[in-house]
Every structure is written in C-alpha cells, then in structure tokens.
Motif scaffolding. Structure first.
Motif, short mmCIF file in Angstrom:
data_model
loop_
_atom_site.label_atom_id
_atom_site.label_comp_id
_atom_site.label_asym_id
_atom_site.label_seq_id
_atom_site.Cartn_x
_atom_site.Cartn_y
_atom_site.Cartn_z
N PRO A 249 31.29 -45.06 1.72
CA PRO A 249 30.55 -43.99 2.40
C PRO A 249 29.96 -42.96 1.46
O PRO A 249 28.91 -42.38 1.73
N GLY A 250 30.63 -42.72 0.32
CA GLY A 250 30.12 -41.73 -0.63
C GLY A 250 28.95 -42.23 -1.46
O GLY A 250 28.29 -41.42 -2.11
N LEU A 251 28.69 -43.53 -1.45
CA LEU A 251 27.55 -44.06 -2.19
C LEU A 251 26.23 -43.66 -1.54
O LEU A 251 25.22 -43.53 -2.22
N ARG A 252 26.26 -43.44 -0.21
CA ARG A 252 25.06 -43.12 0.56
C ARG A 252 23.98 -44.15 0.29
O ARG A 252 22.92 -43.85 -0.28
N SER A 253 24.25 -45.37 0.69
CA SER A 253 23.32 -46.46 0.41
C SER A 253 23.14 -47.35 1.63
O SER A 253 24.12 -47.77 2.25
N GLY A 254 21.90 -47.62 1.95
CA GLY A 254 21.58 -48.51 3.05
C GLY A 254 20.13 -48.95 2.96
O GLY A 254 19.48 -48.81 1.92
N PHE A 255 19.62 -49.47 4.06
CA PHE A 255 18.20 -49.85 4.07
C PHE A 255 17.66 -49.81 5.49
O PHE A 255 18.42 -49.85 6.47
N VAL A 256 16.34 -49.69 5.56
CA VAL A 256 15.60 -49.86 6.80
C VAL A 256 14.76 -51.12 6.64
O VAL A 256 14.16 -51.33 5.57
N ALA A 257 14.70 -51.95 7.67
CA ALA A 257 13.91 -53.18 7.59
C ALA A 257 13.18 -53.40 8.90
O ALA A 257 13.63 -52.96 9.96
N GLY A 258 12.04 -54.08 8.81
CA GLY A 258 11.30 -54.40 10.02
C GLY A 258 9.80 -54.35 9.83
O GLY A 258 9.28 -54.77 8.78
N ASP A 259 9.13 -53.84 10.82
CA ASP A 259 7.68 -53.83 10.93
C ASP A 259 7.02 -53.11 9.75
O ASP A 259 7.19 -51.89 9.57
N ALA A 260 6.25 -53.85 8.95
CA ALA A 260 5.59 -53.25 7.79
C ALA A 260 4.58 -52.18 8.21
O ALA A 260 4.34 -51.23 7.45
N ALA A 261 4.00 -52.30 9.38
CA ALA A 261 3.04 -51.30 9.85
C ALA A 261 3.72 -49.95 10.10
O ALA A 261 3.07 -48.91 10.08
N LEU A 262 5.02 -49.96 10.35
CA LEU A 262 5.79 -48.73 10.50
C LEU A 262 6.37 -48.27 9.17
O LEU A 262 6.44 -47.08 8.88
N LEU A 263 6.81 -49.22 8.34
CA LEU A 263 7.48 -48.87 7.10
C LEU A 263 6.52 -48.37 6.03
O LEU A 263 6.91 -47.56 5.17
N THR A 264 5.27 -48.81 6.05
CA THR A 264 4.31 -48.34 5.04
C THR A 264 4.08 -46.83 5.15
O THR A 264 4.22 -46.11 4.15
N PRO A 265 3.77 -46.28 6.33
CA PRO A 265 3.66 -44.81 6.41
C PRO A 265 5.01 -44.10 6.23
O PRO A 265 5.05 -42.97 5.75
N PHE A 266 6.10 -44.77 6.60
CA PHE A 266 7.42 -44.18 6.40
C PHE A 266 7.69 -44.00 4.90
O PHE A 266 8.25 -42.98 4.47
N LYS A 267 7.29 -44.98 4.09
CA LYS A 267 7.45 -44.84 2.64
C LYS A 267 6.62 -43.68 2.11
O LYS A 267 7.05 -42.96 1.19
N ARG A 268 5.44 -43.48 2.66
CA ARG A 268 4.61 -42.34 2.24
C ARG A 268 5.32 -41.03 2.56
O ARG A 268 5.35 -40.11 1.74
N TYR A 269 5.91 -40.94 3.74
CA TYR A 269 6.69 -39.75 4.12
C TYR A 269 7.83 -39.54 3.13
O TYR A 269 8.06 -38.42 2.65
N ARG A 270 8.53 -40.61 2.78
CA ARG A 270 9.69 -40.48 1.90
C ARG A 270 9.29 -40.08 0.48
O ARG A 270 10.06 -39.41 -0.22
N THR A 271 8.11 -40.46 0.05
CA THR A 271 7.64 -40.05 -1.27
C THR A 271 7.51 -38.53 -1.32
O THR A 271 7.91 -37.90 -2.31
N TYR A 272 7.00 -37.94 -0.27
CA TYR A 272 6.90 -36.48 -0.21
C TYR A 272 8.27 -35.83 0.00
O TYR A 272 8.54 -34.75 -0.50
N HIS A 273 9.10 -36.51 0.75
CA HIS A 273 10.43 -35.99 1.05
C HIS A 273 11.32 -35.95 -0.21
O HIS A 273 12.22 -35.13 -0.32
#
Length: 398
Positions: A249-273
């Motif tokens: 739990p302290g590693l704070r590691s996971g992933f999101v997977a699925g629709d690339a049309a959703l994950l592409t803008p999500f990655k852009r959000y995370r770059t700013y985040h």
C-alpha cells in the motif's frame, strides 16, 4: 478557496475517531483495529529489492506515461488474467500512483461541467467516488447495494430519464465494503446501457486478486468487453493496484486501462497535474506484476483467515458469504451499528467501522450501510482471530 470543498463529508475514520473519543477501553486488552483496509501481510520482497537497486534513479524525472517496461508488464499480466485479445501498452494503459489518486484525477478530467453531470456510485461506497464527483462539480447518484440485490447496484431499476444525465458509472468489484463480485452478464448489461446513454463505466477492481475460490477469479470489465468483441474497450476504464495484490500500500502503484479515446486526454491532464510515478517505484512495480507465486500465497493466507473468522462469527452474526476482498459485512445484532461499535471498543478494545459511515440515504430512502459493520481482516491470523472471538464474546453477553 473552492466552495465545493464545503460539500465534502468528513472521512469515515474522522467520524469514527469522534465516536470513540470519550470512551476508555480496557487497558489489559491489546487494541485490535479492523478498520482501515491496509494490508498487514509482508510486502513482496522482490519489489523491495528492486526499489533499493534503482534508488539512484530518484535523480531523474519520470515520464507521465511511465516506463515502457512497466506498461508491457501490466499489459502482459492483464491480458492473461482477463483473457484479453489485445491490450496495447502504449494506448490502453496509464501507470498511476495507486487507485485513489487515479480515480480522483479521472473524474476531474472526464466530467463535462457544461451539462448535467451525475456520477452513479455504489452505496455504500469508497468515499473517493463521492469526493471526486463533488469537487468536479458533479452530483452523486447513489445506487443502493442491499441483501435483496446481492449487495450490487440494481442497474435495471434506474429509469432511462435518470441515465440521460449520468456521465460516469462507478463499479467496485469485488466490492468495498461488501465483497460482492459483479458477474460478466451484469458488466455486459451495463456496457449496453453505456452505449445507449453515452456514459463512461469506471470499474474499480483493486481487490480483484483477493478471492477465496482459487478456481473462480472475479471477472473484470475489460474481460466483458473482450467477450463482446470490443477490443477498443469503448467507454470502459478499469483501475488496478498493487496495494492489496502484493501487500504494497505504501508503494502507491497501480494502473488505469481501457479506452484509448479516454486515456489520451487523461494523460494530458496528468502531465499538468504532475503526478508521474517515480522511477524506483516503477521498477518495484515491474517486479510485482511479473510474479504470481506471491499473490497465490497471499490468497492462501486470506483464505485461512476467512475460514477461521467465519467459523467464529457465523453462529452469532449474519453476513454474506465472502467471495473476494478482505472484508466481512455482517449485520449487527440489534441493528444499531454505531452503538455496537462504541460498545465493542469500550468493552473489548476492538475497532470496527460502522456501515452507516460508508453510506448515504439512497434510492431506497434509507442508508443501506446502517445496521452493518465493515471488518477489515488485514492483520495476521492470530490477532484477527482474537478480534473475532472478542466480538462473539460481546454478542453472547447480550
């Protein structure tokens, strides 16, 4: 400050601390907490070794999209685990700092504030679903999970007019706090509704590897997509974590997977985040995702613990037969989960989480968590079994 912060409820553990503040437990009994879902089994050693071996990489900035080797390890694991035909490590996967961070961030990125923004959540629920919705300017729609519907949201009971305003539906399978598993046919029904009403399905599957029947691993949303021939995973995303699977739990590691049309803008959000996972953590994660032996051993330990605890509590408490996760969801004798929690702490020095603190008044007009307890069986066998025996002792005293 953001006025929506005022809409956030205190976290359940804050409320629990207030309930216990004036109580004095017996000093001769060691405190046994069954409250927070923090695994107490030993972390996977090879992950810790990788963390140390790559510690000098703390001097480098990580990329938002993570190391190719990490995405490939995740893709290989998920493809085998959920019988997928294709999961492109570049397009379909985003490494994240645990599911809590990812769930919160995804809602901020995905919710369209220019129109009605309802987010359907199982009730009772993991509080991040609600908090993320409120801070994104949305409105939670609470779908009650009761004994009558197998402790899963009854999606067939939601009117079409309501679906039209829903932008995201959260599924938690295996469920927190109920341990209920969503079957493939319900995932498929939900996908059909998503196509009809144009909403996103976000499936929180962070407990998916803690199941009690080795021959029946819980299915996942992407698995349902694969059976439907939806290899683009349209409108579907899943969240997975190493916290429970590998006791990290302290590693704070996971992933999101699925629709690339959703994950592409999500990655852009995370770059700013600015929330990319550090490189040593990524190497530790690669080690964990590539090994299954430690995960099987972890399940064996939980299986032994569930068997021992249910043998003690089944004669005095009613609860659904656990399918997965590390929670029990028993009904409280007498029905008052708050009073029982306080008495259990004051007389037996055991802490549990009242179910009413995890729910809201929902579609049925009542709080479906009321009258139940969430017991997190995360410690080693001996203290967990001792806690169960103290709970039974309290009930038998009346």
């Amino acid at each position: 400050m953001n006025a929506d912060l005022d809409a956030l409820h205190p976290y359940p553990f804050e409320k629990l601390a207030a309930l216990k503040a004036a109580l004095t437990p017996p000093a001769e009994l060691a405190h046994i907490p069954l409250t927070i879902g923090e695994p107490q089994h030993a972390p996977y050693p090879a992950a810790l070794e990788a963390l140390v071996a790559h510690q000098l990489e703390m001097a480098r900035y990580p990329a938002t999209n993570g190391l190719p080797a990490l995405r490939e390890a995740i893709a290989s694991w998920a493809t085998q685990r959920f019988q997928l035909r294709e999961l492109d490590s570049e397009r379909h996967i985003v490494p994240v700092n645990g599911t809590r961070e990812a769930i919160f961030a995804f809602v901020q990125a995905a919710l369209d504030r220019t129109r009605s923004a309802k987010v359907a959540v199982p009730n009772p629920f993991y509080q991040i679903y609600e908090g993320a919705t409120l801070l994104a300017g949305g409105e939670p729609l609470y779908l009650d999970c009761t004994a009558e519907n197998g402790f899963r949201p009854d999606i067939a009971a939601v009117p079409a007019a309501t679906w039209r305003d829903v932008q995201i539906v959260f599924i938690c399978s295996p469920g927190n706090p109920t341990g209920a598993v969503t079957p493939l046919n319900e995932f498929k029904q939900l996908i059909a509704l998503a196509d009809e009403h144009n909403f996103i399905i976000a499936s929180d599957e962070c407990y998916s590897e803690l199941y009690l029947d080795e021959a029946a691993p819980p299915p996942g949303l992407l698995q349902a997509c694969a059976e439907l021939g939806r290899d683009d995973y349209r409108r579907c995303v899943v969240f997975h974590s190493l916290s429970k699977r590998s006791n990290l739990p302290g590693l704070r590691s996971g992933f999101v997977a699925g629709d690339a049309a959703l994950l592409t803008p999500f990655k852009r959000y995370r770059t700013y985040h600015g929330c990319a996972m550090s490189l040593p953590l990524q190497h530790a994660s690669i080690a964990a995702w590539q090994d299954e032996l430690h995960v099987r051993a972890n399940r064996d330990a939980y299986r032994e613990k569930f068997s021992a605890v249910t043998d003690v509590l089944a004669p005095v408490m009613d609860f659904p037969v656990p399918q997965a996760s590390f929670y029990l969801w028993p009904a409280v004798p007498g029905g008052d989960d708050i009073a029982f929690t306080q008495r259990l702490f004051a007389e037996q020095h055991v802490s549990v989480l009242p179910g009413s603190l995890m729910g809201r008044t929902g579609t049925s007009g009542v709080n479906p968590g009321a009258g139940r307890l969430r017991l997190a069986l995360v410690a080693e066998l001996a203290p967990t079994l001792e806690a169960a025996q103290r709970i039974r002792r309290l009930i038998e005293r009346g």
